[in-house]
Design a protein around this motif. Sequence first.
Motif, PDB file in Angstrom:
ATOM      1  N   ILE A 126     -15.746  -1.420  -7.834  1.00  0.00           N
ATOM      2  CA  ILE A 126     -15.124  -2.670  -7.414  1.00  0.00           C
ATOM      3  C   ILE A 126     -13.488  -2.440  -7.717  1.00  0.00           C
ATOM      4  CG2 ILE A 126     -14.792  -4.891  -7.390  1.00  0.00           C
ATOM      5  CD1 ILE A 126     -17.515  -5.462  -8.128  1.00  0.00           C
ATOM      6  N   ILE A 127     -12.754  -2.490  -6.539  1.00  0.00           N
ATOM      7  CA  ILE A 127     -11.359  -2.314  -6.844  1.00  0.00           C
ATOM      8  C   ILE A 127     -10.495  -3.533  -6.427  1.00  0.00           C
ATOM      9  CG2 ILE A 127      -9.193  -0.885  -6.391  1.00  0.00           C
ATOM     10  CD1 ILE A 127     -12.407   0.778  -5.369  1.00  0.00           C
ATOM     11  N   VAL A 128      -9.952  -4.316  -6.959  1.00  0.00           N
ATOM     12  CA  VAL A 128      -9.129  -5.472  -6.876  1.00  0.00           C
ATOM     13  C   VAL A 128      -7.724  -5.236  -6.604  1.00  0.00           C
ATOM     14  CG1 VAL A 128      -8.589  -7.645  -7.732  1.00  0.00           C
ATOM     15  CG2 VAL A 128     -10.843  -6.874  -8.519  1.00  0.00           C
ATOM     16  N   MET A 129      -7.011  -5.695  -5.669  1.00  0.00           N
ATOM     17  CA  MET A 129      -5.664  -5.380  -5.413  1.00  0.00           C
ATOM     18  C   MET A 129      -5.250  -6.253  -4.618  1.00  0.00           C
ATOM     19  SD  MET A 129      -5.703  -1.840  -3.327  1.00  0.00           S
ATOM     20  CE  MET A 129      -6.612  -0.816  -4.393  1.00  0.00           C
ATOM     21  N   THR A 130      -3.940  -6.506  -4.475  1.00  0.00           N
ATOM     22  CA  THR A 130      -3.002  -7.437  -3.519  1.00  0.00           C
ATOM     23  C   THR A 130      -3.210  -6.840  -2.212  1.00  0.00           C
ATOM     24  OG1 THR A 130      -1.009  -6.379  -3.963  1.00  0.00           O
ATOM     25  CG2 THR A 130      -1.787  -8.414  -5.030  1.00  0.00           C
ATOM     26  N   TYR A 131      -2.904  -7.505  -1.250  1.00  0.00           N
ATOM     27  CA  TYR A 131      -2.708  -6.865   0.258  1.00  0.00           C
ATOM     28  C   TYR A 131      -1.729  -5.928   0.250  1.00  0.00           C
ATOM     29  CZ  TYR A 131      -4.474 -11.580   1.292  1.00  0.00           C
ATOM     30  OH  TYR A 131      -5.281 -12.927   1.526  1.00  0.00           O
ATOM     31  N   GLU A 132      -0.651  -5.807  -0.373  1.00  0.00           N
ATOM     32  CA  GLU A 132       0.427  -4.989  -0.191  1.00  0.00           C
ATOM     33  C   GLU A 132      -0.176  -3.855  -0.780  1.00  0.00           C
ATOM     34  OE1 GLU A 132       2.117  -9.030   0.812  1.00  0.00           O
ATOM     35  OE2 GLU A 132       1.159  -8.010  -1.022  1.00  0.00           O
ATOM     36  N   LYS A 133      -0.498  -3.832  -1.976  1.00  0.00           N
ATOM     37  CA  LYS A 133      -1.234  -2.506  -2.745  1.00  0.00           C
ATOM     38  C   LYS A 133      -2.075  -1.883  -1.939  1.00  0.00           C
ATOM     39  CE  LYS A 133       0.171  -1.679  -6.850  1.00  0.00           C
ATOM     40  NZ  LYS A 133       1.541  -2.085  -7.489  1.00  0.00           N
ATOM     41  N   PHE A 134      -2.965  -2.629  -1.144  1.00  0.00           N
ATOM     42  CA  PHE A 134      -4.127  -1.677  -0.286  1.00  0.00           C
ATOM     43  C   PHE A 134      -3.400  -1.193   0.821  1.00  0.00           C
ATOM     44  CE2 PHE A 134      -7.184  -1.966   3.129  1.00  0.00           C
ATOM     45  CZ  PHE A 134      -8.104  -0.987   2.679  1.00  0.00           C
ATOM     46  N   ASP A 135      -2.307  -1.926   1.466  1.00  0.00           N
ATOM     47  CA  ASP A 135      -1.579  -1.334   2.513  1.00  0.00           C
ATOM     48  C   ASP A 135      -0.864  -0.153   2.152  1.00  0.00           C
ATOM     49  OD1 ASP A 135      -0.129  -1.074   5.086  1.00  0.00           O
ATOM     50  OD2 ASP A 135       1.244  -3.011   4.700  1.00  0.00           O
ATOM     51  N   TYR A 136      -0.179   0.016   1.020  1.00  0.00           N
ATOM     52  CA  TYR A 136       0.172   1.327   0.578  1.00  0.00           C
ATOM     53  C   TYR A 136      -0.607   2.458   0.521  1.00  0.00           C
ATOM     54  CZ  TYR A 136       1.910   4.694  -2.815  1.00  0.00           C
ATOM     55  OH  TYR A 136       2.322   5.874  -3.512  1.00  0.00           O
ATOM     56  N   TYR A 137      -1.986   2.132  -0.076  1.00  0.00           N
ATOM     57  CA  TYR A 137      -3.041   3.278  -0.165  1.00  0.00           C
ATOM     58  C   TYR A 137      -3.508   3.480   1.170  1.00  0.00           C
ATOM     59  CZ  TYR A 137      -3.171   3.055  -5.244  1.00  0.00           C
ATOM     60  OH  TYR A 137      -2.969   2.991  -6.631  1.00  0.00           O
ATOM     61  N   LEU A 138      -3.733   2.496   2.139  1.00  0.00           N
ATOM     62  CA  LEU A 138      -3.942   2.746   3.409  1.00  0.00           C
ATOM     63  C   LEU A 138      -2.878   3.806   4.353  1.00  0.00           C
ATOM     64  CD1 LEU A 138      -6.235   1.889   5.421  1.00  0.00           C
ATOM     65  CD2 LEU A 138      -4.754  -0.134   6.022  1.00  0.00           C
ATOM     66  N   ARG A 139      -1.391   3.394   4.020  1.00  0.00           N
ATOM     67  CA  ARG A 139      -0.627   4.155   4.792  1.00  0.00           C
ATOM     68  C   ARG A 139      -0.546   5.785   4.271  1.00  0.00           C
ATOM     69  NH1 ARG A 139       4.518   0.483   6.090  1.00  0.00           N
ATOM     70  NH2 ARG A 139       3.484  -1.454   6.404  1.00  0.00           N
ATOM     71  N   ASN A 140      -0.519   5.883   2.684  1.00  0.00           N
ATOM     72  CA  ASN A 140      -0.443   7.160   1.958  1.00  0.00           C
ATOM     73  C   ASN A 140      -1.844   7.895   1.691  1.00  0.00           C
ATOM     74  OD1 ASN A 140       2.522   7.375   1.420  1.00  0.00           O
ATOM     75  ND2 ASN A 140       1.762   5.102   1.028  1.00  0.00           N
ATOM     76  N   TYR A 141      -2.902   7.323   1.434  1.00  0.00           N
ATOM     77  CA  TYR A 141      -4.173   8.001   1.169  1.00  0.00           C
ATOM     78  C   TYR A 141      -5.311   7.737   2.135  1.00  0.00           C
ATOM     79  CZ  TYR A 141      -1.063   9.142  -2.767  1.00  0.00           C
ATOM     80  OH  TYR A 141       0.135   9.363  -3.740  1.00  0.00           O
ATOM     81  N   PRO A 142      -5.242   7.722   3.324  1.00  0.00           N
ATOM     82  CA  PRO A 142      -6.376   7.252   4.093  1.00  0.00           C
ATOM     83  C   PRO A 142      -7.586   7.703   3.755  1.00  0.00           C
ATOM     84  CG  PRO A 142      -4.693   8.430   5.586  1.00  0.00           C
ATOM     85  CD  PRO A 142      -4.302   8.256   4.224  1.00  0.00           C
ATOM     86  N   ASP A 143      -7.369   9.069   3.380  1.00  0.00           N
ATOM     87  CA  ASP A 143      -8.852   9.596   3.135  1.00  0.00           C
ATOM     88  C   ASP A 143      -9.534   9.136   2.153  1.00  0.00           C
ATOM     89  OD1 ASP A 143      -8.267  11.528   5.173  1.00  0.00           O
ATOM     90  OD2 ASP A 143      -7.585  13.125   3.802  1.00  0.00           O
ATOM     91  N   TYR A 144      -9.095   8.586   1.068  1.00  0.00           N
ATOM     92  CA  TYR A 144      -9.547   7.567  -0.094  1.00  0.00           C
ATOM     93  C   TYR A 144     -10.086   6.637   0.444  1.00  0.00           C
ATOM     94  CZ  TYR A 144      -7.984  11.361  -3.385  1.00  0.00           C
ATOM     95  OH  TYR A 144      -7.807  12.711  -4.183  1.00  0.00           O
ATOM     96  N   VAL A 145      -9.505   5.726   1.271  1.00  0.00           N
ATOM     97  CA  VAL A 145      -9.736   4.681   1.768  1.00  0.00           C
ATOM     98  C   VAL A 145     -11.026   4.693   2.677  1.00  0.00           C
ATOM     99  CG1 VAL A 145      -9.150   2.541   2.920  1.00  0.00           C
ATOM    100  CG2 VAL A 145      -7.252   3.676   1.745  1.00  0.00           C
ATOM    101  N   ASP A 146     -11.046   5.867   3.163  1.00  0.00           N
ATOM    102  CA  ASP A 146     -12.477   6.137   4.066  1.00  0.00           C
ATOM    103  C   ASP A 146     -13.713   6.030   3.415  1.00  0.00           C
ATOM    104  OD1 ASP A 146     -11.097   6.400   6.413  1.00  0.00           O
ATOM    105  OD2 ASP A 146     -10.874   8.825   6.274  1.00  0.00           O
TER     106      ASP A 146
END
Length: 528
Positions: A126-146
């Motif tokens: 379980i990973i808790v983060m703000t919307y903006e933090k998740f947006d950062y990972y989505l833009r920069n590390y989409p493979d991990y978000v996958d």
Amino acid sequence: MTEVPWEEIEPRFDLWDNYVEHLKDDREITGLWPPQLNALEEGALDDENLLMVSPPGTGKTLISEIIAVHEWQQSLSPSVYLVPYVSLAEEKYSEFDENLGELGMGVAHAVQSEYPDPEEIFSNEIIVMTYEKFDYYLRNYPDYVDGVGCAVVDEFHTVSNEDRGPSLESVVTSLKTEQSDIRIVGLSATIPNTAEVSEWLGGSFSDNQDWRHNELHEGVCLREKEEVHFYHDGDQVRNESVNNHGIRDYKINSIIDFLVSQEPEEPKQALVYAPTRRDTRETAMALANYISEHERSQDFGLNQPALDRLKDRIEEGPDRGDTESELLYTIGKGIGFHHAGLSDHSKQVLEEGFDKGHLSTIVSTSTLAAGVNLPIKRIFVLDPKLGRTDMKVSQYKNLIGRAGRPRIDEPGESVLFARSEFTSDPVVQNYINAEPEPFESQIDLGDHYGILLNLARQYPTISDLLGFMQETYLGQSGEVTETDLGDSVGTAVTDLNSWDMLELDSDEMILSPLGEATSKQLINPQTV
């Protein structure tokens, strides 16, 4: 019906036995409330996206926890829990870590200024983060978000927020289109058009907006009558006299009267909402000054040793100058103030002090308006504004829904203010008896240059961009055309080009190194 026992629930749903035993034995959760059971019935444990709408304090967090545990147990996939505020992220992280750590689940959070290594943080369950933090990972590390199995979006109605809504809608749309294997679960207290929103998500919905564990009585304090008129379900249910304590400001007088009218052995706590940081400090100081002047003649139930320990803990944190000095003074009188200008350390100490009953009152901006679970009996709304902007009905309803949490087995209360019965009528009609506004999109690529810059990286032509926009909630109406889109982004594209962030090559938008870096770091292009 207030609770459905596990004996009726377990045979119907494929829940992990060890987890259910943990809920019953370790946390003394004997069953589920109707909104929680309804969420399971509507597919909370299925593969489809889900929108769950029910008032604050009705157990949405527990349902998200059950979903995350189920996701881990069934597929070993992690879940992300997304929230709008750092204070809420801190609370949810602590809650999940305490409750699920002993089950062997790793819980992580990313809320501070640094960005944890994606390999490290996405290796947790379980990973808790703000919307903006998740947006950062989505833009920069989409493979991990996958690799994420489920994205729980708390306070989902934030999509309708003019400031933060466009970026959140863009994130949700990206999950739908680019990471379609990730399940989306939206949680909200105030979305009246649930069917339309769930259709956009492509899933089901659970709507229990009329169910509360405790009743909520909404009041208006009338200055000229020195009384509060309380309403419930549109009807006036009772009046409460407000004694005059010699305070010229009738709002401060009303709060003091609430505090001194409590039974010492069973004190009730108050949250005071103020529109600005300055308002929080000034209100807290006014309350503390009154208590300081009258504590020998009136019993305010101060636990001085406990308050001194809170002050010591504040002093152990980072020094914020005069603000923290004022806070130390008000805490000594059982009063706290809470806003984004305080350190995270100070805010956490305040929340714990209030949760344990040492602080009678916290004066707060919107930093405590969402999600944070505190034992609030009454919420005073000094002015229904966010800064200088009038609150939407949905924002007001979400705020006052914090009163009467399940730990308080009696009606919660909220109080607005008016000078007379004549001026109270608009307050009653515009807030107390009003219905929340429908969920709606706030995206305008002609205004939101940062969103446009990021989208141009993935969708370089107007045709590509139109395809994405048609997947947004805005695009669900079918009213977004290529012509409209071209008109709306024309000025933005020209500006970005003049700032050397984006080049135009025929009909294709190509980001420069500066534009690429600006997009990936979530920096406002105008600021750069």
